[in-house]
Enzyme design. Structure first.
Site, PDB file in Angstrom:
ATOM      1  N   ARG A 143       0.858  -1.173   0.000  1.00 14.07           N
ATOM      2  CA  ARG A 143       0.000   0.000   0.000  1.00 14.07           C
ATOM      3  C   ARG A 143       0.903   1.233   0.000  1.00 14.07           C
ATOM      4  O   ARG A 143       2.037   1.182   0.500  1.00 14.07           O
ATOM      5  CB  ARG A 143      -0.894   0.027   1.244  1.00 14.07           C
ATOM      6  N   LYS A 167      -1.957  -2.672   8.001  1.00  8.84           N
ATOM      7  CA  LYS A 167      -3.146  -2.189   8.703  1.00  8.84           C
ATOM      8  C   LYS A 167      -3.243  -2.842  10.075  1.00  8.84           C
ATOM      9  O   LYS A 167      -2.933  -4.018  10.229  1.00  8.84           O
ATOM     10  CB  LYS A 167      -4.408  -2.498   7.886  1.00  8.84           C
ATOM     11  N   HIS A 237      -2.633   2.484  -5.783  1.00 12.64           N
ATOM     12  CA  HIS A 237      -3.406   1.259  -5.565  1.00 12.64           C
ATOM     13  C   HIS A 237      -3.562   0.467  -6.868  1.00 12.64           C
ATOM     14  O   HIS A 237      -3.739  -0.749  -6.825  1.00 12.64           O
ATOM     15  CB  HIS A 237      -4.775   1.604  -4.971  1.00 12.64           C
ATOM     16  N   ARG A 240      -0.789  -1.848  -6.961  1.00 13.28           N
ATOM     17  CA  ARG A 240      -1.047  -2.958  -6.031  1.00 13.28           C
ATOM     18  C   ARG A 240      -1.985  -3.979  -6.675  1.00 13.28           C
ATOM     19  O   ARG A 240      -1.760  -5.187  -6.606  1.00 13.28           O
ATOM     20  CB  ARG A 240      -1.646  -2.399  -4.740  1.00 13.28           C
ATOM     21  N   HIS A 263      -3.771  -9.127   3.506  1.00 15.01           N
ATOM     22  CA  HIS A 263      -5.218  -9.185   3.738  1.00 15.01           C
ATOM     23  C   HIS A 263      -5.494 -10.126   4.910  1.00 15.01           C
ATOM     24  O   HIS A 263      -5.008 -11.255   4.932  1.00 15.01           O
ATOM     25  CB  HIS A 263      -5.954  -9.711   2.505  1.00 15.01           C
ATOM     26  N   TYR A 272      -9.710 -10.594  -6.869  1.00 12.75           N
ATOM     27  CA  TYR A 272      -8.783 -10.726  -7.995  1.00 12.75           C
ATOM     28  C   TYR A 272      -9.118 -11.916  -8.885  1.00 12.75           C
ATOM     29  O   TYR A 272      -8.696 -11.955 -10.034  1.00 12.75           O
ATOM     30  CB  TYR A 272      -7.348 -10.812  -7.488  1.00 12.75           C
TER      31      TYR A 272
END
Length: 293
Positions: A143, A167, A237, A240, A263, A272
């Protein structure tokens, strides 16, 4: 209301260890909710109807489904905290339904467009820095927030891996390809030119010898896109998404991609597979001899 919000934000900072961006997001969402209700309202007087009317107000103000869903998540987490700390005996937000979100398939660049974007002539220290940032962003799927927070000591040049704080302050180790590592090493030879005698451990620096900002990176990317004649709506992004899509199209396991992207839930990564399915359909319509009369 203001005291309860302040207590909740402190809980998010000191106990949950959320990132500055997450804290600011909660602060903004709850500030708007409080302003709508009236800052002096008593927490115990808030009803389910108040929450539903607020969400309706946000929709009528032109907010998207995604934005309203995000605001509701903030409200739900806030009320869950109030019940946990026994400020309230019941979570009134639990019965409020979330808006149904349409799954948006992320856009990915073609391999040719990525090559075009990364084909930067290395003429100045800025070129070396920009090349290294873009190679690392596409080569690792980071990110943009993770990229600009990298420190010099986060890279293991022997093992060719990078330590990333994602995150929720979750740490992960991401492998770095030869291309990315090569251009990061080249940039490091010019990094002192940015420092100008200052002491900063951020990997990527601006012209003032400070950590490059998100806005600074966007300006650099937009300039390069314009020079290359590529779509101006390409974002960090997008790189990414391109990273994940290109891996999947070449046979990478979805679980591996989940780990690389950081994730927490595999369902987030599964978007995806839709990108890959679209490519399969496009290839069929393009190449099958009996597709068109």
């Amino acid at each position: 209301m203001q005291v309860a919000i302040a207590d909740f934000l402190n809980y998010c900072i000191f106990e949950k260890g959320l990132t500055d961006a997450s804290i600011q997001s909660y602060r903004n969402d709850l500030k708007m909710f409080s302003k709508y209700l009236g800052d002096d309202i008593c927490i115990q007087k808030i009803t389910v109807l108040d929450i539903e009317n607020y969400l309706k107000h946000e929709f009528q103000s032109g907010k998207t489904d995604t934005t309203v869903a995000h605001k509701l998540t903030s409200i739900k987490n806030f009320f869950a905290y109030l019940v946990r700390t026994e400020v309230l005996s019941e979570d009134i937000s639990a019965t409020v339904s979330r808006p149904k979100l349409r799954k948006k398939v992320p856009r990915a660049l073609s391999v040719d467009d990525v090559d075009k974007l990364l084909d930067i002539a290395l003429l100045s220290p800025f070129d070396y820095r920009n090349k290294a940032m873009l190679e690392l962003l596409y080569g690792t799927g980071l990110r943009i927030s993770e990229l600009i927070e990298l420190k010099v000591f986060d890279l293991d040049y022997t093992a060719c891996v990078i330590r990333v704080m994602g995150k929720g302050r979750k740490e992960r180790i991401v492998p770095i390809g030869e291309y990315s590592m090569y251009y990061v090493r080249l940039y490091l030879e010019y990094r002192d030119a940015f420092l100008k005698g200052k002491n900063c451990d951020a990997l990527f620096l601006n012209s003032r010898g400070e950590k490059i900002s998100r806005q600074g990176f966007f300006k650099i990317l937009k300039k390069i896109l314009k020079e290359k004649g590529l779509h101006s709506d390409v974002s960090p992004h997008t790189l990414r998404h391109s990273f994940a899509t290109h891996l999947l199209n070449r046979g990478a396991d979805l679980r591996s991609i989940q780990e690389l992207l950081g994730h927490s839930d595999i369902s987030t990564t599964k978007i995806y597979t839709h990108v890959s399915d679209e490519k399969v359909k496009a290839d069929y319509h393009t190449y099958h001899p009996r597709d068109h009369k």
